[in-house]
Design an enzyme around this catalytic site. Sequence first.
Site, mmCIF file in Angstrom:
data_model
loop_
_atom_site.group_PDB
_atom_site.id
_atom_site.type_symbol
_atom_site.label_atom_id
_atom_site.label_comp_id
_atom_site.label_asym_id
_atom_site.label_seq_id
_atom_site.Cartn_x
_atom_site.Cartn_y
_atom_site.Cartn_z
ATOM 1 N N THR A 58 0.840 -1.198 0.000
ATOM 2 C CA THR A 58 0.000 0.000 0.000
ATOM 3 C C THR A 58 0.878 1.252 0.000
ATOM 4 O O THR A 58 2.108 1.158 -0.121
ATOM 5 C CB THR A 58 -1.012 -0.039 1.181
ATOM 6 O OG1 THR A 58 -1.923 1.045 1.025
ATOM 7 C CG2 THR A 58 -0.340 0.050 2.539
ATOM 8 N N LYS A 62 3.612 1.374 -3.954
ATOM 9 C CA LYS A 62 3.106 0.569 -5.072
ATOM 10 C C LYS A 62 3.979 0.686 -6.326
ATOM 11 O O LYS A 62 4.136 -0.282 -7.075
ATOM 12 C CB LYS A 62 1.663 0.954 -5.398
ATOM 13 C CG LYS A 62 0.672 0.534 -4.316
ATOM 14 C CD LYS A 62 -0.757 0.869 -4.709
ATOM 15 C CE LYS A 62 -1.706 0.602 -3.549
ATOM 16 N NZ LYS A 62 -3.107 0.902 -3.856
ATOM 17 N N GLY A 119 -8.784 13.000 -9.893
ATOM 18 C CA GLY A 119 -7.555 12.491 -9.283
ATOM 19 C C GLY A 119 -6.713 11.800 -10.330
ATOM 20 O O GLY A 119 -7.252 11.268 -11.314
ATOM 21 N N TYR A 208 -12.852 5.262 2.235
ATOM 22 C CA TYR A 208 -13.871 4.440 2.880
ATOM 23 C C TYR A 208 -13.939 4.720 4.369
ATOM 24 O O TYR A 208 -12.987 5.215 4.970
ATOM 25 C CB TYR A 208 -13.610 2.944 2.632
ATOM 26 C CG TYR A 208 -12.260 2.464 3.101
ATOM 27 C CD1 TYR A 208 -11.163 2.527 2.252
ATOM 28 C CD2 TYR A 208 -12.071 1.961 4.390
ATOM 29 C CE1 TYR A 208 -9.917 2.103 2.677
ATOM 30 C CE2 TYR A 208 -10.828 1.532 4.817
ATOM 31 C CZ TYR A 208 -9.754 1.612 3.947
ATOM 32 O OH TYR A 208 -8.516 1.207 4.371
ATOM 33 N N GLY A 228 -15.593 3.633 -0.566
ATOM 34 C CA GLY A 228 -14.611 2.703 -1.127
ATOM 35 C C GLY A 228 -14.480 1.370 -0.404
ATOM 36 O O GLY A 228 -13.553 0.608 -0.697
#
Length: 270
Positions: A58, A62, A119, A208, A228
């Site tokens: 994460t 990445k 984004g 989320y 999310g």
Amino acid sequence: MKKYTIFGNPVSHSRSPVMQSAGFKYLQLDNTYDKTLLTDENIKDMFFNLGLSGANITVPHKEYAYISADLVVGDAKTIKAVNTYIKQDDKIVAHNTDGYGFVMAIDEFGPLSSVLLIGAGGTARAIAVALKSANIATTVANRTAKKLEFFDMLGVDTIISNDIDTSDKYDLVVNATSAGLCDSNYPMSQDKLRRVLTDSKYVFDCIYGTMTPFLSMAKQLGIKYKDGEDMLLYQGVKAMELWTNTKATKGLIDSMRSALRDKNDKQGEL
Ligand code: NDP
């Protein structure tokens, strides 16, 4: 027993250990899944030194994980960022399951013709590649120009957020920025966003577990919206499928979802 982890920095907030451990338990596999803070160590050395069979990756690793893998598979080759490692014959094979997670999460919206994706970071890249594969007309809007270059090369429309023509209509508007994650920002000018959302059918936020200003605006306008959580769930389900070479059943997915939602489990926070 096989060992798995999630690499990140920070990583203490991650719900992946709770979710993936529930998946292994459901499959009656005696595997472990931990969190590993990765600062400036070599991810490949860490992976092998920890004796791992697989991992998730994460923020902010990445892209570094993509460069470090022995073999990159599927959409990850285009996205140039990975979130899943699998050990195969002493090599690291890397995948990106974020796009899959997104596609599964928006499935309930039904067929879509057009998407405005706000984004231009790693998450937006995974989403744009998935939308392009699904032949859904996509416009990527970002507050600055630099990161839009990837999307120009991909062949989707791009625009600086402030230059958006608010008379254009989109079936779905997606927030793939970090605006609203730890602040009360909108992903673009509040006024323009309201005008764009007014003509949209659906709204999705990659963030989320919190009601962002973006989602609050959708709610106010009476537009169907979703956060999310399912994206996180399904990127994890796909990773689980890859690690265990199985097709996820409803039972597996439900067990991972309820672990993700279990607020009594204090490992990480939503
Ligand atoms: P990146 O850091 O790679 O990209 C961040 C993006 O957000 C950039 O386009 C940046 O614009 C933009 N941005 C940041 N702050 C603002 C702001 N205040 N206003 C407008 N734009 C802003 O992040 P990621 O792509 O990795 O993650 C994006 C979001 O997706 C995060 O909120 C993350 O939590 C979420 N996420 C959710 C997942 C899930 O499974 N549900 C999975 C992965 C991520 P600029 O280029 O101008 O800096």
